[in-house]
Scaffold this motif. Structure first.
Motif, PDB file in Angstrom:
ATOM      1  N   ALA A   1       0.860  -1.183   0.000  1.00 34.13           N
ATOM      2  CA  ALA A   1       0.000   0.000   0.000  1.00 34.13           C
ATOM      3  C   ALA A   1       0.897   1.233   0.000  1.00 34.13           C
ATOM      4  O   ALA A   1       2.096   1.147  -0.191  1.00 34.13           O
ATOM      5  CB  ALA A   1      -0.936  -0.032   1.205  1.00 34.13           C
ATOM      6  N   GLY A   2       0.310   2.409   0.224  1.00 39.06           N
ATOM      7  CA  GLY A   2       1.138   3.597   0.337  1.00 39.06           C
ATOM      8  C   GLY A   2       1.457   4.239  -0.992  1.00 39.06           C
ATOM      9  O   GLY A   2       0.886   3.932  -2.036  1.00 39.06           O
ATOM     10  N   ASP A   3       2.439   5.153  -0.947  1.00 37.59           N
ATOM     11  CA  ASP A   3       2.733   6.016  -2.086  1.00 37.59           C
ATOM     12  C   ASP A   3       3.720   5.418  -3.081  1.00 37.59           C
ATOM     13  O   ASP A   3       3.857   5.921  -4.198  1.00 37.59           O
ATOM     14  CB  ASP A   3       3.298   7.359  -1.591  1.00 37.59           C
ATOM     15  CG  ASP A   3       2.298   8.136  -0.754  1.00 37.59           C
ATOM     16  OD1 ASP A   3       1.086   7.868  -0.881  1.00 37.59           O
ATOM     17  OD2 ASP A   3       2.727   8.996   0.036  1.00 37.59           O
ATOM     18  N   VAL A   4       4.452   4.391  -2.683  1.00 34.97           N
ATOM     19  CA  VAL A   4       5.454   3.788  -3.566  1.00 34.97           C
ATOM     20  C   VAL A   4       4.815   2.630  -4.327  1.00 34.97           C
ATOM     21  O   VAL A   4       4.227   1.726  -3.718  1.00 34.97           O
ATOM     22  CB  VAL A   4       6.668   3.282  -2.764  1.00 34.97           C
ATOM     23  CG1 VAL A   4       7.683   2.618  -3.705  1.00 34.97           C
ATOM     24  CG2 VAL A   4       7.321   4.430  -1.996  1.00 34.97           C
ATOM     25  N   ASN A   5       4.936   2.648  -5.643  1.00 38.00           N
ATOM     26  CA  ASN A   5       4.421   1.554  -6.460  1.00 38.00           C
ATOM     27  C   ASN A   5       5.406   0.395  -6.362  1.00 38.00           C
ATOM     28  O   ASN A   5       6.405   0.341  -7.088  1.00 38.00           O
ATOM     29  CB  ASN A   5       4.249   2.014  -7.909  1.00 38.00           C
ATOM     30  CG  ASN A   5       3.563   0.976  -8.774  1.00 38.00           C
ATOM     31  OD1 ASN A   5       3.749  -0.229  -8.588  1.00 38.00           O
ATOM     32  ND2 ASN A   5       2.776   1.424  -9.730  1.00 38.00           N
ATOM     33  N   MET A   6       5.124  -0.540  -5.455  1.00 41.07           N
ATOM     34  CA  MET A   6       6.074  -1.604  -5.173  1.00 41.07           C
ATOM     35  C   MET A   6       6.231  -2.564  -6.347  1.00 41.07           C
ATOM     36  O   MET A   6       7.311  -3.124  -6.569  1.00 41.07           O
ATOM     37  CB  MET A   6       5.650  -2.363  -3.909  1.00 41.07           C
ATOM     38  CG  MET A   6       6.745  -3.186  -3.277  1.00 41.07           C
ATOM     39  SD  MET A   6       8.180  -2.226  -2.717  1.00 41.07           S
ATOM     40  CE  MET A   6       7.475  -1.342  -1.317  1.00 41.07           C
ATOM     41  N   VAL A   7       5.181  -2.752  -7.109  1.00 38.97           N
ATOM     42  CA  VAL A   7       5.285  -3.641  -8.273  1.00 38.97           C
ATOM     43  C   VAL A   7       6.252  -3.047  -9.296  1.00 38.97           C
ATOM     44  O   VAL A   7       7.139  -3.738  -9.811  1.00 38.97           O
ATOM     45  CB  VAL A   7       3.893  -3.878  -8.897  1.00 38.97           C
ATOM     46  CG1 VAL A   7       4.022  -4.726 -10.172  1.00 38.97           C
ATOM     47  CG2 VAL A   7       2.967  -4.564  -7.905  1.00 38.97           C
ATOM     48  N   SER A   8       6.105  -1.766  -9.572  1.00 40.23           N
ATOM     49  CA  SER A   8       7.013  -1.114 -10.523  1.00 40.23           C
ATOM     50  C   SER A   8       8.439  -1.093  -9.992  1.00 40.23           C
ATOM     51  O   SER A   8       9.400  -1.275 -10.749  1.00 40.23           O
ATOM     52  CB  SER A   8       6.543   0.315 -10.806  1.00 40.23           C
ATOM     53  OG  SER A   8       5.297   0.312 -11.463  1.00 40.23           O
ATOM     54  N   LEU A   9       8.583  -0.862  -8.690  1.00 41.80           N
ATOM     55  CA  LEU A   9       9.921  -0.821  -8.104  1.00 41.80           C
ATOM     56  C   LEU A   9      10.609  -2.176  -8.216  1.00 41.80           C
ATOM     57  O   LEU A   9      11.781  -2.263  -8.619  1.00 41.80           O
ATOM     58  CB  LEU A   9       9.829  -0.396  -6.634  1.00 41.80           C
ATOM     59  CG  LEU A   9      11.155  -0.329  -5.874  1.00 41.80           C
ATOM     60  CD1 LEU A   9      12.114   0.653  -6.519  1.00 41.80           C
ATOM     61  CD2 LEU A   9      10.906   0.044  -4.408  1.00 41.80           C
TER      62      LEU A   9
END
Length: 395
Positions: free
Chosen positions: A317-325
């Motif tokens: 969740a949150g502001d960081v797109n973990m999938v893209s990262l």
């Protein structure tokens, strides 16, 4: 990616066995009982290495060798502490530790104002509340000039916030901010932190940056000689606290530091939550820009608020797109493997985690309970598997 787990040594209530059961293969640890500037000896390191290996894992990252304030100030004790740091670094490399994470934050390490912030589903999260911090800085610590360093509306909000706090509330806030969180170097009282802040009064951002570059010029050659990759951790949060300079907070900072000593061994810890806590930072873009210098990844997430406050979110969740990262990191791993780099596998760990279920009844290190990190690691593992499958299908 090498799934890793932070462990604070034999005194950690979350054991190596717990880490292994969570699915971790790497251990991120340091000799936290030797955080007084002394050299970490080969015997010290071998003892820790044996504990990790006997548990069926590898010591993937040392986090961290503490950087003494004398190094950050570059004062008369600088040479003594930098020589000890270099020797500890050499000993870690000779002992088989491939990556060393470290930070250059002055006075206070990673900082939160609330360690038990309720989440909507009943968990407890870490939070940095800007109004609470200003209330402490300006009206409890009473740092000279503090009020002038913040927007007037925030100062007034902080004044009112403090008026509504009980003595216990103030004591808890102070303890959270200055008593030292897990992995931090120092613990302070109100008087000692005042003195320590004052010692940095004449140091500008440019001075601090220059001192960091001089430190890198000393330690990077030692890392190269001993087959260690250095990974500087960003400021957490990535903006000034107590009016102090912080110079590892944004893209421009990394441009300067990596160019100043332009060697692959001079790299970064990609801490998604730290970089993600600053308005204007695009964590995925930072990862993409500096991919070849990422030697370690902290995968956690945050939700920011307009005034600079943030809460540590669930990992996906949150502001960081973990999938893209994670897509960026896996692409970099494939590029390294194709080019023959021996460090093609990037160690990562689920950073922090909510306090969940019966961990709420146990004594645990803030941010480092077992169940929250296990949940985070499982979620990240699922993202990695999905990203890899999509890449296979695309090929």
């Amino acid at each position: 990616m090498l799934e890793s787990w932070r462990w604070f040594g034999p005194q950690d209530p979350v054991t190596l066995s717990h880490a292994r059961q969570a699915g971790a293969h790497g251990i991120v640890t340091a000799l936290h009982h030797l955080y007084d500037g002394r050299v970490w000896t080969p015997d010290d390191i071998a003892e820790r290495m044996a504990l990790v290996r006997n548990a069926g894992m590898v010591w993937s990252v040392c986090e961290s060798i503490p950087v003494n304030s004398a190094i950050k100030l570059r004062n008369e004790n600088w040479r003594r502490y930098v020589d000890a740091w270099k020797q500890s670094l050499a000993n870690l490399g000779k002992g088989g530790v491939p990556v060393v994470c470290y930070n250059f934050m002055p006075v206070v390490d990673w900082t939160r104002t609330n360690l038990l912030y309720p989440t909507p589903v009943g968990g407890l999260a870490l939070r940095f509340d800007m109004i609470d911090f200003i209330a402490y800085d300006a009206f409890v610590l009473k740092r000279p000039g503090a009020e002038a360093g913040y927007e007037g509306a925030l100062v007034e909000a902080a004044r009112k916030r403090l008026e509504g706090m009980s003595e216990h509330d103030v004591e808890t806030l102070e303890r959270n901010i200055i008593a030292g969180l897990p992995g931090g170097e120092d613990s302070y009282t109100r008087e000692t932190i005042r003195r320590h802040i004052t010692s940095f009064d004449d140091l500008s951002d440019d001075d601090m940056r220059s001192n960091l570059v001089e430190f890198l010029k000393e330690v990077v050659p030692v890392a190269v000689e001993n087959n260690v990759r250095l990974a500087i951790h960003p400021d957490d949060p990535p903006f000034s606290l107590f009016g102090l300079p912080r110079v590892v907070s944004k893209t421009e900072d990394l441009d300067v530091l990596l160019a100043a000593v332009d060697h692959t061994a001079n790299g970064i810890t990609l801490c998604a939550g730290s970089y993600g806590s600053r308005h204007g930072n695009d964590v995925v873009a930072i990862a993409d820009r500096f991919a070849e210098r990422i030697h370690f990844a902290h995968l956690r997430n945050v939700s920011k608020e307009p005034d600079g406050s943030f809460i540590e979110s669930e990992h996906l969740a949150g502001d960081v797109n973990m999938v893209s990262l994670i897509s960026v990191l896996r692409r970099e791993e494939r590029r390294r493997a194709a080019s023959g780099r021996t460090d093609s596998v990037i160690p990562m760990r689920p950073d922090h985690g909510h306090l969940l279920i019966d961990d709420q009844t146990k004594k645990v290190n803030p941010g480092y309970s077992c169940i929250g990190r296990l949940k985070g690691l499982a979620e990240l593992r699922g993202v990695i598997a999905a990203v890899d499958q999509l890449d296979v299908q695309a090929a």
